[in-house]
Design a protein around this motif. Structure first.
Motif, PDB file in Angstrom:
ATOM      1  N   ARG A  20       0.919  -1.338  -0.214  1.00 24.81           N
ATOM      2  CA  ARG A  20       0.072  -0.038  -0.065  1.00 24.81           C
ATOM      3  C   ARG A  20       0.882   1.152  -0.020  1.00 24.81           C
ATOM      4  NH1 ARG A  20      -1.669   4.096   2.344  1.00 24.81           N
ATOM      5  NH2 ARG A  20      -0.012   3.842   4.149  1.00 24.81           N
ATOM      6  N   LEU A  30      -4.891  -2.257   0.252  1.00 23.74           N
ATOM      7  CA  LEU A  30      -4.234  -2.424  -1.056  1.00 23.74           C
ATOM      8  C   LEU A  30      -4.934  -2.103  -2.034  1.00 23.74           C
ATOM      9  CD1 LEU A  30      -1.606  -2.488  -2.638  1.00 23.74           C
ATOM     10  CD2 LEU A  30      -1.969  -4.965  -2.637  1.00 23.74           C
ATOM     11  N   GLN A  58      -6.510   1.718  -2.104  1.00 24.93           N
ATOM     12  CA  GLN A  58      -5.439   2.620  -2.550  1.00 24.93           C
ATOM     13  C   GLN A  58      -5.216   2.517  -3.975  1.00 24.93           C
ATOM     14  OE1 GLN A  58      -3.418   4.823  -0.200  1.00 24.93           O
ATOM     15  NE2 GLN A  58      -3.048   5.811  -2.121  1.00 24.93           N
TER      16      GLN A  58
END
Length: 213
Positions: A125, A155, A158
């Motif tokens: 991330r 993750l 993002q």
């Protein structure tokens, strides 16, 4: 998947994590088809494949895959696994390639527009955020179609684009019982010898991805 035809694209493939994800979905990756798919999407600059190798398995079943990838458009990044004994006396094998992948992605990013990361590991991330701050688009390829999902929620949130590997099966997959006629299944789908599915003592990227979601 959304790509601009003029984008300079690079693939960063966490080999052990991609293997575990495809296996959980019931198919193998045909790497020739995978490369062809992304060459159609944009200007593919580089495709990097990361995997750890046990020194005593130098000529194991993973070697045909590594050799084929190396001669067919992929850049191979490997390092030896490390073996140690934990507090309970059990033998453990560690083969994490996160740092190598992250360093390469940052190093190459100035010459790229779109970075595609094949991993569900939540540790990436921060890498995705750093690349975005440099003005790069970042896609993550993993899956939500397993229980638990193979991709860490932080993750997936993002990333600029999340691509579920299950949706790519018809384009890049080969069933685990065989595949399209005219190709050797072993040529494109040899499997890494180390992953949680095959060695309960392996501490690699697959374990990290599963623990974080």
């Amino acid at each position: 998947m959304h790509f601009y035809p003029t984008e300079r694209v690079a693939l960063f493939i966490d080999g052990a994590n991609l293997y575990a994800t495809a296996k959980s979905l019931g198919f193998d990756i045909d790497y020739k088809r995978l490369l062809g798919l992304f060459r159609q999407k944009g200007q593919l600059v580089r495709a990097l494949y990361y995997t750890a190798l046990a020194e005593e398995q130098e000529y194991s079943s993973i070697r045909p895959l590594i050799d084929w990838l190396d001669y067919n458009g992929f850049s191979m990044v490997t390092k030896p696994t490390k073996e140690f004994t934990d507090a309970t006396g059990r033998r453990k094998i560690k083969g994490n390639m996160d740092i190598e992948l992250a360093v390469d992605a940052m190093r190459l990013s100035d010459n790229l527009d779109h970075i595609v990361i094949f991993s569900g590991d939540g540790d990436f991330r921060s890498l995705v955020a750093a690349l975005q701050q440099k003005g790069k688009r970042v896609s993550v390829v993993s899956t939500l179609q397993t229980q638990p999902p193979m991709v860490a929620d932080e993750l997936r949130r993002q990333a600029d684009q999340f691509v579920d590997l299950a949706d790519l099966e018809e384009q890049v997959g080969r069933s685990q019982s065989g595949g399209p006629a005219g190709r050797s299944p072993r040529q494109y789908t040899a499997r890494p010898p180390l992953s949680p599915a095959r060695d309960s003592n392996y501490l690699g990227d697959d374990d990290l991805a599963e623990e974080e979601v």
